[in-house]
Design a protein around this motif. Sequence first.
Motif, PDB file in Angstrom:
ATOM      1  N   ALA A 160       0.953  -1.466  -0.414  1.00 56.59           N
ATOM      2  CA  ALA A 160       0.276  -0.296  -0.125  1.00 56.59           C
ATOM      3  C   ALA A 160       1.366   0.605   0.132  1.00 56.59           C
ATOM      4  N   GLU A 161      -0.212   1.933  -0.810  1.00 59.11           N
ATOM      5  CA  GLU A 161       1.254   3.695  -0.797  1.00 59.11           C
ATOM      6  C   GLU A 161       0.020   4.757  -0.156  1.00 59.11           C
ATOM      7  N   LEU A 162      -0.886   4.469   0.805  1.00 59.47           N
ATOM      8  CA  LEU A 162      -1.667   5.213   1.461  1.00 59.47           C
ATOM      9  C   LEU A 162      -2.488   4.573   1.480  1.00 59.47           C
ATOM     10  N   VAL A 163      -3.420   5.400   3.277  1.00 60.11           N
ATOM     11  CA  VAL A 163      -4.246   4.835   4.062  1.00 60.11           C
ATOM     12  C   VAL A 163      -5.550   6.323   3.966  1.00 60.11           C
ATOM     13  N   PHE A 164      -6.403   6.009   3.585  1.00 61.65           N
ATOM     14  CA  PHE A 164      -7.613   6.577   4.146  1.00 61.65           C
ATOM     15  C   PHE A 164      -7.953   6.174   5.218  1.00 61.65           C
ATOM     16  N   MET A 165      -8.490   7.076   6.652  1.00 57.79           N
ATOM     17  CA  MET A 165      -8.853   5.859   7.623  1.00 57.79           C
ATOM     18  C   MET A 165     -10.211   6.851   8.652  1.00 57.79           C
ATOM     19  N   LYS A 218       3.091  -0.932  12.870  1.00 60.50           N
ATOM     20  CA  LYS A 218       4.072   0.079  12.168  1.00 60.50           C
ATOM     21  C   LYS A 218       3.213   0.337  11.278  1.00 60.50           C
ATOM     22  N   ILE A 219       2.843   1.638  10.579  1.00 58.71           N
ATOM     23  CA  ILE A 219       2.614   1.875   9.662  1.00 58.71           C
ATOM     24  C   ILE A 219       3.076   2.806   9.002  1.00 58.71           C
ATOM     25  N   SER A 220       3.729   2.994   8.182  1.00 60.37           N
ATOM     26  CA  SER A 220       5.263   3.399   7.422  1.00 60.37           C
ATOM     27  C   SER A 220       5.045   4.491   6.586  1.00 60.37           C
ATOM     28  N   ILE A 221       4.089   4.296   6.097  1.00 60.86           N
ATOM     29  CA  ILE A 221       3.823   4.987   4.386  1.00 60.86           C
ATOM     30  C   ILE A 221       2.332   6.091   5.239  1.00 60.86           C
ATOM     31  N   PRO A 222       1.806   7.461   4.072  1.00 66.45           N
ATOM     32  CA  PRO A 222       1.432   8.476   4.338  1.00 66.45           C
ATOM     33  C   PRO A 222      -0.436   7.828   4.648  1.00 66.45           C
ATOM     34  N   ASP A 250       7.302   8.643   1.474  1.00 63.87           N
ATOM     35  CA  ASP A 250       7.741   8.627   2.368  1.00 63.87           C
ATOM     36  C   ASP A 250       7.102   8.832   3.984  1.00 63.87           C
ATOM     37  N   ARG A 251       6.303   9.469   3.835  1.00 64.85           N
ATOM     38  CA  ARG A 251       5.661  10.698   5.075  1.00 64.85           C
ATOM     39  C   ARG A 251       4.912  10.032   5.613  1.00 64.85           C
ATOM     40  N   SER A 252       5.083   8.872   6.911  1.00 61.47           N
ATOM     41  CA  SER A 252       4.356   8.756   8.222  1.00 61.47           C
ATOM     42  C   SER A 252       3.931   9.407   9.002  1.00 61.47           C
ATOM     43  N   ILE A 253       3.064   9.508   9.460  1.00 58.76           N
ATOM     44  CA  ILE A 253       2.698   9.386  10.993  1.00 58.76           C
ATOM     45  C   ILE A 253       4.206   9.878  12.039  1.00 58.76           C
ATOM     46  N   SER A 254       5.176  10.358  12.471  1.00 61.60           N
ATOM     47  CA  SER A 254       5.465  10.179  13.358  1.00 61.60           C
ATOM     48  C   SER A 254       4.999   9.630  14.835  1.00 61.60           C
ATOM     49  N   GLU A 255       5.926   9.402  16.084  1.00 61.79           N
ATOM     50  CA  GLU A 255       5.770   8.891  17.065  1.00 61.79           C
ATOM     51  C   GLU A 255       5.358  10.585  17.737  1.00 61.79           C
ATOM     52  N   HIS A 256       6.036  11.169  17.157  1.00 62.60           N
ATOM     53  CA  HIS A 256       6.169  12.811  18.353  1.00 62.60           C
ATOM     54  C   HIS A 256       4.060  13.006  17.703  1.00 62.60           C
ATOM     55  N   GLN A 257       4.389  13.306  16.010  1.00 63.27           N
ATOM     56  CA  GLN A 257       2.197  13.206  16.378  1.00 63.27           C
ATOM     57  C   GLN A 257       1.863  12.357  16.642  1.00 63.27           C
TER      58      GLN A 257
END
Length: 253
Positions: free
Chosen positions: A49-54, A71-75, A120-127
């Motif tokens: 997958a390249e992108l998730v709508f959640m 771990k979700i490593s995609i946007p 590869d702009r995934s959500i960071s742990e900080h966010q």
Amino acid sequence: MRVVIVEDELAASDNLAYLLHSIDDSIEILKVLDSVAASVDYFTKPNNAELVFMDIHLADGISFEIFDRAKISIPVIFTTAYDQYALKAFKVNSIDYLLKPIDQEELGEALEQFTLQSKDRSISEHQMNGLLDLIKVGKPTYKSTFLVSQRDQLVPLKIENIAYFRIESGIVWATTLNNMSYSIDSKLEEIEEEIDPSLFYRANRQFIIKKDVIAKIKYYFNGKLIVSVNPDCAERIVISKAKATDFKNWMAS
């Protein structure tokens, strides 16, 4: 583009898939997941997958729980109903979101931003921790009393006694359960942010209505709804086609 949709409402996931294909028919929907459990199972296994709508609220919990267990490593682009508190959390943490009902133009802009930025702009742990702090830990406080005008004085009016808010000739009025009306020195948009969204709904530009006073809902032309309230209102309260599904979900929640 390969997309995963996390959404527990079939109509909503079908609509999102339709809009995505309308914008770009080469978009591939890899999977539609309807729960936290199913999402964790999917994302803990290899996928392309390249992108998730959640969606935020799923049948078995809040979608943020997925990030605790996989771990979700995609946007990820979250989809959310009209919740000013949730929107504040997203804005503070610079996380992408779309308001429901999803608008095709806004969806197109979100996809364009995705293609322009790093994939590869995934959500960071900080966010994510910031989002959890604001939504899961911090709870919004809602107004319990309004000061309303009555002749030459201000009178406290408790929120539980208000049936609906309406705007007429530029003036906002609060109508009580015993059918008394009082002017309020606030904009309808300001009131909407101050009251509990589980109890009150912004029906349209003219009305905010309380769930407990809704007596009847009728189907109207072009997918619209007409809402009858008690005490009765002389002006017709119409829910647009775009908000009809969201309104019915709110009523059933």
